[in-house]
Write a protein that holds these residues in place. Structure first.
Motif, short mmCIF file in Angstrom:
data_model
loop_
_atom_site.label_atom_id
_atom_site.label_comp_id
_atom_site.label_asym_id
_atom_site.label_seq_id
_atom_site.Cartn_x
_atom_site.Cartn_y
_atom_site.Cartn_z
N PRO A 261 0.80 -1.23 0.00
CA PRO A 261 0.00 0.00 0.00
C PRO A 261 0.83 1.28 0.00
O PRO A 261 0.44 2.27 -0.62
CB PRO A 261 -0.85 -0.12 1.28
N LYS A 262 1.99 1.27 0.68
CA LYS A 262 2.82 2.49 0.72
C LYS A 262 3.36 2.83 -0.66
O LYS A 262 3.41 4.00 -1.06
CB LYS A 262 3.98 2.30 1.71
N ILE A 263 3.76 1.80 -1.42
CA ILE A 263 4.25 2.04 -2.78
C ILE A 263 3.08 2.49 -3.67
O ILE A 263 3.23 3.36 -4.52
CB ILE A 263 4.91 0.77 -3.35
N ALA A 264 1.90 1.90 -3.45
CA ALA A 264 0.72 2.29 -4.22
C ALA A 264 0.40 3.77 -4.00
O ALA A 264 0.11 4.51 -4.94
CB ALA A 264 -0.47 1.43 -3.83
N ILE A 265 0.48 4.21 -2.73
CA ILE A 265 0.21 5.62 -2.40
C ILE A 265 1.20 6.53 -3.12
O ILE A 265 0.83 7.57 -3.68
CB ILE A 265 0.28 5.83 -0.86
N LYS A 266 2.44 6.12 -3.15
CA LYS A 266 3.48 6.91 -3.83
C LYS A 266 3.14 7.08 -5.32
O LYS A 266 3.25 8.17 -5.88
CB LYS A 266 4.82 6.19 -3.66
N HIS A 267 2.71 5.99 -5.95
CA HIS A 267 2.40 6.06 -7.38
C HIS A 267 1.10 6.82 -7.65
O HIS A 267 0.97 7.49 -8.68
CB HIS A 267 2.33 4.65 -7.98
N LEU A 268 0.14 6.73 -6.74
CA LEU A 268 -1.10 7.51 -6.91
C LEU A 268 -0.80 9.00 -6.79
O LEU A 268 -1.36 9.82 -7.54
CB LEU A 268 -2.13 7.10 -5.85
N LYS A 269 0.11 9.35 -5.89
CA LYS A 269 0.50 10.77 -5.77
C LYS A 269 1.24 11.24 -7.03
O LYS A 269 1.07 12.38 -7.48
CB LYS A 269 1.36 10.97 -4.52
#
Length: 208
Positions: A179-187
């Protein structure tokens, strides 16, 4: 959407000028496409809810809801329709806003039938490249074929480095396990397109 003239495309034209609607309609029908015209964005949206077109031509100066608001509304409803703007408003701000909203091309009034045909061909290539590939990647993610999705996504990153789609799709792929990597890519996706509603909604879910 069909490529290379192999089959008919459904085309919508939104413009309050009768002459413009007639020219675009005639040009597109001469290319063996089905064409429907609308005076307002509201009329077009009502029809899009029933039947999504393969391509959309729209003016920016429309009665009631203007063209930029129309483009944003299409995005808010998650309609990935290739859009060509046909407008006499060529201010840098309007053009920037239109391209930021994800249009394929911007034609300046007055225009020629050949310019319409060229823009149509460009839209065919765009649809075949980024939108079609993005839909295929989403299908693979939904079906759990992560290896195939990742392989296609890597090509998408390479071919469209300035697009928000690859970052958004990668976030969908890794959201459960990373999820942390997903958040980074969504940003990253939102930094490329701050109005990308799906990315914004997904980010809210992960940050809750």
């Amino acid at each position: 959407m069909c490529c290379g003239g192999d089959c008919m495309a459904l085309v919508y034209v939104v413009d309050d000028e009768l002459n413009v609607r007639r020219i675009v309609k005639k040009t597109m029908e001469n290319e063996d496409n089905e064409v429907h015209t609308f005076v307002t964005a509201e009329e077009a949206l009502e029809e899009i809810e029933k039947r999504k077109p393969d391509l959309l031509f729209t003016d920016l100066s429309l009665p009631s809801m203007n063209g930029i608001q129309f483009l944003k509304e299409l995005k808010n409803r998650a309609y990935s329709i290739p859009v060509i703007v046909v407008s006499s408003d060529t201010s840098p701000e309007s053009m920037r806003s239109a391209f930021k909203a994800g249009i394929v091309d911007f034609l300046t009034k007055p225009f020629t039938p050949q310019e319409i045909r060229d823009a149509f061909e460009l839209a065919l290539r765009e649809e075949d490249s980024i939108y079609k590939r993005a839909r295929e990647i989403r299908r693979l993610i939904e079906e759990g074929e992560t290896g195939s999705a990742e392989s296609l996504m890597s090509e998408l990153f390479s071919d469209f480095p300035g697009s928000p789609f690859p970052h958004f799709l990668y976030a969908l792929l890794v959201a459960k396990e990373k999820p942390k990597i997903a958040i980074k890519h969504l940003k990253a996706s939102l930094s490329l397109d701050e109005d990308f509603k799906e990315a914004s909604d997904e980010l809210k879910k992960l940050e809750e």
